[in-house]
Scaffold this active site. Structure first.
Site, mmCIF file in Angstrom:
data_model
loop_
_atom_site.group_PDB
_atom_site.id
_atom_site.type_symbol
_atom_site.label_atom_id
_atom_site.label_comp_id
_atom_site.label_asym_id
_atom_site.label_seq_id
_atom_site.Cartn_x
_atom_site.Cartn_y
_atom_site.Cartn_z
ATOM 1 N N LYS A 22 0.837 -1.203 0.000
ATOM 2 C CA LYS A 22 0.000 0.000 0.000
ATOM 3 C C LYS A 22 0.873 1.254 0.000
ATOM 4 O O LYS A 22 0.646 2.187 -0.760
ATOM 5 C CB LYS A 22 -0.910 0.008 1.238
ATOM 6 N N ASN A 23 1.891 1.258 0.867
ATOM 7 C CA ASN A 23 2.690 2.474 1.024
ATOM 8 C C ASN A 23 3.632 2.735 -0.156
ATOM 9 O O ASN A 23 4.261 3.787 -0.218
ATOM 10 C CB ASN A 23 3.471 2.442 2.348
ATOM 11 N N CYS A 116 -5.432 12.845 12.291
ATOM 12 C CA CYS A 116 -5.955 11.544 11.902
ATOM 13 C C CYS A 116 -5.939 10.661 13.140
ATOM 14 O O CYS A 116 -5.664 11.128 14.234
ATOM 15 C CB CYS A 116 -5.125 10.927 10.792
ATOM 16 N N ARG A 121 -0.965 15.339 12.358
ATOM 17 C CA ARG A 121 0.058 14.992 11.355
ATOM 18 C C ARG A 121 0.334 16.229 10.508
ATOM 19 O O ARG A 121 -0.207 16.385 9.414
ATOM 20 C CB ARG A 121 -0.399 13.806 10.514
ATOM 21 N N ASP A 308 4.566 0.914 12.103
ATOM 22 C CA ASP A 308 3.376 0.246 11.549
ATOM 23 C C ASP A 308 3.231 -1.198 12.037
ATOM 24 O O ASP A 308 2.184 -1.799 11.860
ATOM 25 C CB ASP A 308 3.424 0.264 10.010
ATOM 26 N N ARG A 400 -8.595 -0.451 4.542
ATOM 27 C CA ARG A 400 -7.705 0.536 3.913
ATOM 28 C C ARG A 400 -6.361 -0.093 3.538
ATOM 29 O O ARG A 400 -5.671 0.408 2.649
ATOM 30 C CB ARG A 400 -7.429 1.708 4.867
#
Ligand code: UD1
Length: 419
Positions: A22-23, A116, A121, A308, A400
């Site tokens: 994803k990143n 968030c 952020r 993460d 997500r």
């Protein structure tokens, strides 16, 4: 609102092919804005964040279609430079588009993504760098307008006060078509940044030093299209390894990034799990009881322990023998999953940046709500190890970042369903 219903106590056994990262996918999709032509991205994960990125691309005049795990993006006719507020709100990573849009059109209007689930952020480092590259920045009631008065950004020497992943990516995106050379000191070194740079080089960009703390970009006039395969997701990999460690069993991750996952696997190994690697495979086996990790687990920029993976590792350590301590150094509010783990019987004390985990013999099922993407995944890890049934609500957070989450777990023998 959908839920996951998880019944724990079953060992997980089998093989998994990892989804694309994803990143990596999100900044690479943003990078496509810079390309005068077509790109084909393979292994593009099917995730809600990727669908949001596709909507931004379409809004800018790029043609983006997603099918069969591929994204086809044709940016020949880019006509827009504005990101609508609702798309900025949908996904914080929409900020990644700023550097690319500026690089392509010389201007970009967007709104501040705001706080968030992980706390405030800010984007001060992104804006300071772009301003050094010639951008004039104005803020009208939360809508930010960045404009390159000469149409093209200019190279600059930049030094980041912290190796921010997003700021490093945004600067690279703005620099690849800038006039002259850009040097980023104290750049972030995350593998996903290297993946984005490999993609950009395949399109004709001149970038050196990615993966190190000094990155040098020599601006080129134009980028051309290419075909590119996105790297496997090391955080999804860490999550499935954590699940098998927590529930017991054996897992083979088939297309894993072995060196990139090492900051995680070297710590997970200390719990007593057997971990073996070969080429692009990671094998994990958990037989006996888990042991606590002796040294403090400090989240750090890569190649340190990834923030993460903090929540999913915590979900493993809550049933390990002994006491483990985490120190979260990247985000202010990254312990929001602990309340759910406590509800399931864990003994966790949070004191500022530190979280002290005293292992308990077992967890029990409970009714919990996902608080954020990785926190939600940690609840699934704990639920698979717990006695009884857990309902996890607000699973849009999990969607997500994990492609076909329940299918992957079911294929390993885990009991999970969406309802
Ligand atoms: C990226 C990852 C996210 C990961 C994080 C850290 C993506 C899409 N997301 O997020 O999954 O958890 O890296 O590895 O790749 N900061 C500032 N000012 C700035 C920019 C950042 O103060 O201008 C602070 C942030 O608030 C945070 C820290 O720096 O406390 C790290 O943020 P950063 O590395 O930028 O993370 P993201 O790129 O947002």
């Amino acid at each position: 609102m959908q839920n996951f219903i998880v019944t724990g106590g079953t060992r997980l056994c089998g093989e998994l092919e990892l989804q694309g990262s994803k990143n990596s996918a999100l900044p690479i999709m943003a990078a496509c804005v810079l390309v005068s032509g077509k790109c084909l991205l393979k292994s593009c994960p099917r995730l809600t964040d990727v669908y949001s990125a596709a909507r931004i691309l379409n809004c800018l005049g790029c043609k983006c279609s997603l099918s069969g795990g591929c994204a086809e993006i044709d940016s020949t006719g880019v006509y827009g430079s504005e990101i609508p507020e609702e798309l900025m709100r949908e996904m914080r990573s929409s900020i990644m588009f700023m550097g690319a849009i500026l690089g392509r059109t010389g201007e970009c209007t967007f709104s501040i993504p705001g706080g968030c689930e992980l706390g405030p952020r800010p984007i001060d480092m992104h804006l300071a760098a772009l301003s050094k590259m010639g951008a004039e920045i104005t803020d009208t009631g939360g809508r930010i307008c960045c404009r390159m008065p000469k149409g093209r950004s200019k190279g600059a020497r930049l030094s980041l006060s912290f190796p921010s992943v997003g700021a490093t990516e945004n600067i690279i995106l703005c620099a690849v078509t800038a006039e002259g050379e850009t040097v980023i000191n104290n750049a972030a070194r995350e593998p996903e940044i290297c993946d984005m740079c490999r993609f950009l080089r395949s399109c004709g960009a001149k970038i050196k030093g990615d993966g190190e703390s000094c990155i040098v970009i020599e601006g080129v006039e134009k980028l051309h299209g290419c075909e590119y395969r996105i790297m496997p997701d090391r955080i999804a990999g860490a999550t499935y390894l954590a699940m098998t460690a927590a529930a017991g069993g054996e897992l083979i991750l088939k297309n894993a990034c072995v060196p990139e996952t090492e900051p995680f696997t070297t710590v997970l190994e200390q719990t007593g799990c057997g971990i073996y690697t070969a080429e692009n495979r990671i094998y994990l086996r958990r037989g006996g009881r888990l042991k606590a990790v002796k040294d403090r687990i400090r989240t750090m920029p890569h190649p340190g322990f990834p923030t993460d993976a903090q929540a999913v590792l915590m979900a493993v350590l809550v049933t390990a023998d002994g006491t483990s301590v985490f120190e979260e150094n990247i985000f202010d509010c990254r312990y929001r999953h602990t309340d759910a783990l406590i509800k399931m019987g864990a003994d966790i004390q949070v004191m500022g940046k530190a979280a002290v985990i005293r292992g308990v013999p077992r967890l029990h099922g409970a009714d919990v709500e996902a608080t954020d993407l990785r926190g939600g995944a940690a609840m699934a890890v704990a639920a698979l190890a717990a006695e009884g049934t857990t309902r996890i609500g607000s699973i849009s957070h999990i969607d997500r970042g994990y492609e076909r989450f329940e299918e992957a777990i079911t294929s390993l023998g885990g009991k999970i369903r969406r309802e």
